[in-house]
Design an enzyme around this catalytic site. Structure first.
Site, PDB file in Angstrom:
ATOM      1  N   GLY A 219      74.382  35.499 133.748  1.00  0.00           N
ATOM      2  CA  GLY A 219      75.733  34.836 134.387  1.00  0.00           C
ATOM      3  C   GLY A 219      75.798  35.416 136.002  1.00  0.00           C
TER       4      GLY A 219
ATOM      5  N   GLY B 221      79.701  34.995 140.810  1.00  0.00           N
ATOM      6  CA  GLY B 221      80.814  36.284 141.492  1.00  0.00           C
ATOM      7  C   GLY B 221      79.355  37.094 141.339  1.00  0.00           C
TER       8      GLY B 221
ATOM      9  N   GLY C  30      76.978  39.147 139.356  1.00  0.00           N
ATOM     10  CA  GLY C  30      75.846  38.405 139.254  1.00  0.00           C
ATOM     11  C   GLY C  30      75.552  37.952 140.123  1.00  0.00           C
TER      12      GLY C  30
ATOM     13  CB  SER D 185      84.795  45.996 131.301  1.00  0.00           C
ATOM     14  OG  SER D 185      86.567  46.932 132.414  1.00  0.00           O
TER      15      SER D 185
ATOM     16  CE1 TYR E 133      86.218  41.224 130.285  1.00  0.00           C
ATOM     17  CE2 TYR E 133      87.605  42.997 130.601  1.00  0.00           C
ATOM     18  CZ  TYR E 133      86.066  42.799 131.392  1.00  0.00           C
ATOM     19  OH  TYR E 133      85.417  42.154 131.583  1.00  0.00           O
TER      20      TYR E 133
HETATM   21  N1  LIG Z   1      85.589  41.265 137.776  1.00  0.00           N
HETATM   22  C1  LIG Z   1      85.650  41.963 137.556  1.00  0.00           C
HETATM   23  O1  LIG Z   1      86.634  42.618 138.658  1.00  0.00           O
HETATM   24  C2  LIG Z   1      85.201  42.565 136.940  1.00  0.00           C
HETATM   25  C3  LIG Z   1      85.395  44.174 136.743  1.00  0.00           C
HETATM   26  C4  LIG Z   1      84.605  44.942 135.010  1.00  0.00           C
HETATM   27  C5  LIG Z   1      83.477  44.221 134.881  1.00  0.00           C
HETATM   28  N2  LIG Z   1      83.420  43.049 135.052  1.00  0.00           N
HETATM   29  C6  LIG Z   1      82.280  42.019 133.788  1.00  0.00           C
HETATM   30  O2  LIG Z   1      81.513  41.740 135.653  1.00  0.00           O
HETATM   31  C7  LIG Z   1      80.329  41.105 134.495  1.00  0.00           C
HETATM   32  C8  LIG Z   1      80.693  39.491 135.909  1.00  0.00           C
HETATM   33  O3  LIG Z   1      81.732  38.910 135.966  1.00  0.00           O
HETATM   34  P1  LIG Z   1      82.171  37.876 137.480  1.00  0.00           P
HETATM   35  O4  LIG Z   1      83.767  39.010 136.849  1.00  0.00           O
HETATM   36  O5  LIG Z   1      80.987  38.416 137.762  1.00  0.00           O
HETATM   37  O6  LIG Z   1      82.681  36.736 136.298  1.00  0.00           O
HETATM   38  P2  LIG Z   1      82.160  35.380 137.246  1.00  0.00           P
HETATM   39  O7  LIG Z   1      82.716  35.257 138.280  1.00  0.00           O
HETATM   40  O8  LIG Z   1      84.104  34.773 136.058  1.00  0.00           O
HETATM   41  O9  LIG Z   1      80.834  34.774 136.405  1.00  0.00           O
HETATM   42  C9  LIG Z   1      80.546  35.406 135.183  1.00  0.00           C
HETATM   43  C10 LIG Z   1      78.881  34.911 134.541  1.00  0.00           C
HETATM   44  O10 LIG Z   1      79.039  34.640 133.559  1.00  0.00           O
HETATM   45  C11 LIG Z   1      78.430  32.947 133.087  1.00  0.00           C
HETATM   46  N3  LIG Z   1      78.833  32.977 131.734  1.00  0.00           N
HETATM   47  C12 LIG Z   1      80.763  32.512 131.474  1.00  0.00           C
HETATM   48  N4  LIG Z   1      80.115  32.237 130.521  1.00  0.00           N
HETATM   49  C13 LIG Z   1      79.350  31.745 129.987  1.00  0.00           C
HETATM   50  C14 LIG Z   1      79.069  31.587 128.909  1.00  0.00           C
HETATM   51  N5  LIG Z   1      79.303  31.246 127.295  1.00  0.00           N
HETATM   52  N6  LIG Z   1      78.061  31.374 128.510  1.00  0.00           N
HETATM   53  C15 LIG Z   1      76.760  31.394 129.682  1.00  0.00           C
HETATM   54  N7  LIG Z   1      77.720  32.208 130.911  1.00  0.00           N
HETATM   55  C16 LIG Z   1      78.655  32.018 130.587  1.00  0.00           C
HETATM   56  C17 LIG Z   1      79.082  32.451 133.882  1.00  0.00           C
HETATM   57  O11 LIG Z   1      78.135  31.424 134.113  1.00  0.00           O
HETATM   58  P3  LIG Z   1      78.967  29.250 135.103  1.00  0.00           P
HETATM   59  O12 LIG Z   1      78.887  29.554 136.018  1.00  0.00           O
HETATM   60  O13 LIG Z   1      78.080  28.579 134.061  1.00  0.00           O
HETATM   61  O14 LIG Z   1      80.341  29.393 134.637  1.00  0.00           O
HETATM   62  C18 LIG Z   1      78.769  33.179 135.777  1.00  0.00           C
HETATM   63  O15 LIG Z   1      77.976  33.432 136.122  1.00  0.00           O
HETATM   64  C19 LIG Z   1      81.133  40.631 133.633  1.00  0.00           C
HETATM   65  O16 LIG Z   1      80.529  40.757 132.364  1.00  0.00           O
HETATM   66  C20 LIG Z   1      82.720  41.177 133.356  1.00  0.00           C
HETATM   67  O17 LIG Z   1      82.905  41.382 131.851  1.00  0.00           O
HETATM   68  C21 LIG Z   1      83.469  42.037 136.084  1.00  0.00           C
END
Ligand SMILES: NC(=O)c1ccc[n+]([C@@H]2O[C@H](COP(=O)([O-])OP(=O)(O)OC[C@H]3O[C@@H](n4cnc5c(N)ncnc54)[C@H](OP(=O)(O)O)[C@@H]3O)[C@@H](O)[C@H]2O)c1
Length: 273
Positions: free
Chosen positions: A12, A16, A18, A144, A167
């Protein structure tokens, strides 16, 4: 940890937090393996990193909404690499991606459990020989503070479904797996920790939920980078962090019997049993 020449796989990382972590580590000279579903987003990141004068990361395309997709990803990485110094299991969907309704993976599992937890579980085991080969090495599970205990009579949440519950269940599952795996890896030189990076970072999954962001990917990214390379956590394993600080997860994470049930279920569902 000096990241020069270290091989780091971040799932990922086309979007975001990652994406931010991948970019930072490439800047430090790591050999970064990026992953996502979308080739054009990967190309944009590769070009951005190259334009800053750093080595281009290698892109692996895989949909983790299918266990076959996770297996293909592991096979592709194994074909190209003999060792992985750090595996960051970060790919995920939020409570609202494609709507808050119940959805299923290609394997018929509840989708958030499948993408956020089960695929990462399978990947960790399939890649473990490469991670062990790089010891001292690290696994970082991006979880999370949003955590909901697993109802073992209805893990796929067929009743009383909500995107937030699904989630949060998937995120607690990652934390339980972290504790379990740390125990299994004692003495191997591989550590595994999980974290809440930051609250409501400005990312796709947060915006998809209609939530006003409260923090940045730089803040969450710093917390992930701490577990990836911090010297203070070099020999620490099985822990859960809120940002930079070690903290406690939902009580179910410390219930050995619950962890054993989750482990047995996960081994069966992924075909690793
Ligand atoms: N955002 C927050 O505030 C927050 C808080 C706590 C924890 N987190 C955790 O942080 C991590 C990253 O989240 P983010 O906020 O950066 O999210 P994000 O911007 O939505 O990015 C998600 C990433 O996961 C990939 N992904 C989603 N579905 C997928 C699938 N079916 N197969 C392969 N790859 C997939 C996406 O790839 P594509 O580019 O192909 O869509 C993207 O690279 C997650 O585990 C999330 O639970 C986030």
């Amino acid at each position: 940890m000096d990241m020069k020449g270290k091989t780091v796989l971040i799932t990922g990382s086309t979007d975001g937090v990652g994406r931010y972590v991948a970019s930072e580590l490439a800047g430090e000279g790591a050999k970064v393996l990026i992953h996502g579903r979308d080739a054009s987003r990967a190309t944009a990141l590769i070009e951005e990193i190259k334009a800053r004068g750093h080595a281009a990361p290698q892109f692996y395309q895989a949909d983790l909404a299918s266990l076959a997709g996770a297996r293909r990803l592991a096979d592709a990485v194994k074909a190209d690499h003999k060792k992985i110094d750090v595996f960051v299991s970060n790919a995920g969907i939020g409570s609202q991606n494609n709507g808050p309704q119940r959805q299923q993976s290609a394997d018929g599992h509840e989708l958030r459990f499948a993408v956020n937890y089960l695929s990462g579980f399978l990947l960790a085991y399939l890649l473990l020989p490469l991670i062990k080969a790089a010891a001292p090495s690290r696994i970082v599970n991006v979880a999370s503070l949003g955590q909901h205990p697993i109802d073992f009579d209805d893990v796929m949440i067929t009743k009383n479904y909500s995107g937030s519950r699904a989630y949060a269940q998937s995120k607690l599952s990652q934390i339980m797996f972290t504790i379990d795996l740390a125990d299994e890896l004692k003495g191997s030189g591989v550590t595994v920790n999980s974290l809440h990076p930051a609250t409501y970072m400005n990312t796709t999954m947060v915006r998809a939920g209609g939530i006003t962001p409260m923090s940045t990917v730089e803040q969450g990214g710093a917390a992930i980078l701490h577990l990836v390379q911090g010297d203070d956590v070099a020999n620490r394993s099985g822990l859960f962090f809120n940002g930079m600080n070690e903290t406690k997860a939902n009580p179910q994470a410390y219930d050995e019997a619950a962890r054993k049930r989750l482990r047995e279920l996960s081994l069966r569902l992924t075909g690793l049993a």
